[in-house]
Design a protein around this motif. Sequence first.
Motif, mmCIF file in Angstrom:
data_model
loop_
_atom_site.group_PDB
_atom_site.id
_atom_site.type_symbol
_atom_site.label_atom_id
_atom_site.label_comp_id
_atom_site.label_asym_id
_atom_site.label_seq_id
_atom_site.Cartn_x
_atom_site.Cartn_y
_atom_site.Cartn_z
ATOM 1 N N CYS A 249 0.838 -1.202 0.000
ATOM 2 C CA CYS A 249 0.000 0.000 0.000
ATOM 3 C C CYS A 249 0.878 1.259 0.000
ATOM 4 O O CYS A 249 1.866 1.348 0.719
ATOM 5 C CB CYS A 249 -0.904 -0.009 1.227
ATOM 6 N N CYS B 103 -9.234 3.847 -1.574
ATOM 7 C CA CYS B 103 -10.101 2.786 -1.059
ATOM 8 C C CYS B 103 -10.993 3.291 0.063
ATOM 9 O O CYS B 103 -12.168 2.937 0.152
ATOM 10 C CB CYS B 103 -9.279 1.585 -0.602
ATOM 11 N N GLU C 113 -15.418 -3.181 -5.309
ATOM 12 C CA GLU C 113 -14.950 -3.270 -6.698
ATOM 13 C C GLU C 113 -14.449 -1.912 -7.183
ATOM 14 O O GLU C 113 -13.422 -1.837 -7.872
ATOM 15 C CB GLU C 113 -16.065 -3.774 -7.604
ATOM 16 N N ALA D 46 -11.067 -1.324 -5.693
ATOM 17 C CA ALA D 46 -10.048 -2.139 -6.372
ATOM 18 C C ALA D 46 -9.650 -1.520 -7.709
ATOM 19 O O ALA D 46 -8.468 -1.481 -8.061
ATOM 20 C CB ALA D 46 -10.570 -3.557 -6.577
ATOM 21 N N LYS D 47 -10.633 -1.016 -8.447
ATOM 22 C CA LYS D 47 -10.352 -0.384 -9.744
ATOM 23 C C LYS D 47 -9.548 0.906 -9.585
ATOM 24 O O LYS D 47 -8.711 1.225 -10.415
ATOM 25 C CB LYS D 47 -11.655 -0.087 -10.479
ATOM 26 N N CYS E 31 -7.440 1.663 -7.146
ATOM 27 C CA CYS E 31 -6.140 1.470 -6.490
ATOM 28 C C CYS E 31 -5.011 1.537 -7.518
ATOM 29 O O CYS E 31 -4.944 0.723 -8.435
ATOM 30 C CB CYS E 31 -6.117 0.122 -5.770
ATOM 31 N N LYS F 84 -2.880 -1.671 -7.483
ATOM 32 C CA LYS F 84 -3.646 -2.913 -7.724
ATOM 33 C C LYS F 84 -3.423 -3.994 -6.671
ATOM 34 O O LYS F 84 -3.096 -5.138 -6.978
ATOM 35 C CB LYS F 84 -3.329 -3.469 -9.123
ATOM 36 N N ILE F 85 -3.608 -3.625 -5.407
ATOM 37 C CA ILE F 85 -3.387 -4.558 -4.313
ATOM 38 C C ILE F 85 -4.683 -5.029 -3.658
ATOM 39 O O ILE F 85 -4.659 -5.737 -2.662
ATOM 40 C CB ILE F 85 -2.462 -3.953 -3.234
ATOM 41 N N ASP G 264 -8.175 -7.162 -4.198
ATOM 42 C CA ASP G 264 -8.825 -8.161 -5.041
ATOM 43 C C ASP G 264 -10.214 -8.420 -4.481
ATOM 44 O O ASP G 264 -10.378 -8.601 -3.273
ATOM 45 C CB ASP G 264 -8.001 -9.460 -5.034
#
Length: 76
Positions: free
Chosen positions: A11, A17, A60, A63-64, A66, A69-70, A72
């Motif tokens: 992170c 997020c 979701e 996640a998009k 971020c 991309k950590i 899921d």
Amino acid sequence: MVVVTLQRNKCIGCNYCVELAPNQFQMSKKDGKSVLLKSVDKKGFFTIKSNDHMILEDCENAAKACPVKIIDVKDI
């Protein structure tokens, strides 16, 4: 069931997020990294499993957004 996983050690503290899913994420005051609330840590992967599908869209989107991309998110 919704499964959300955060790879916290990667992170960068961008806060996206938290802005997009404030009920699932918050920023740590100690190190400025994201915390997945009510998660279980397994070797640096923090995971929650929830039957509440209301969290799916927010997670979701987080996640998009971020940049590293950590996050899921799986709907199983």
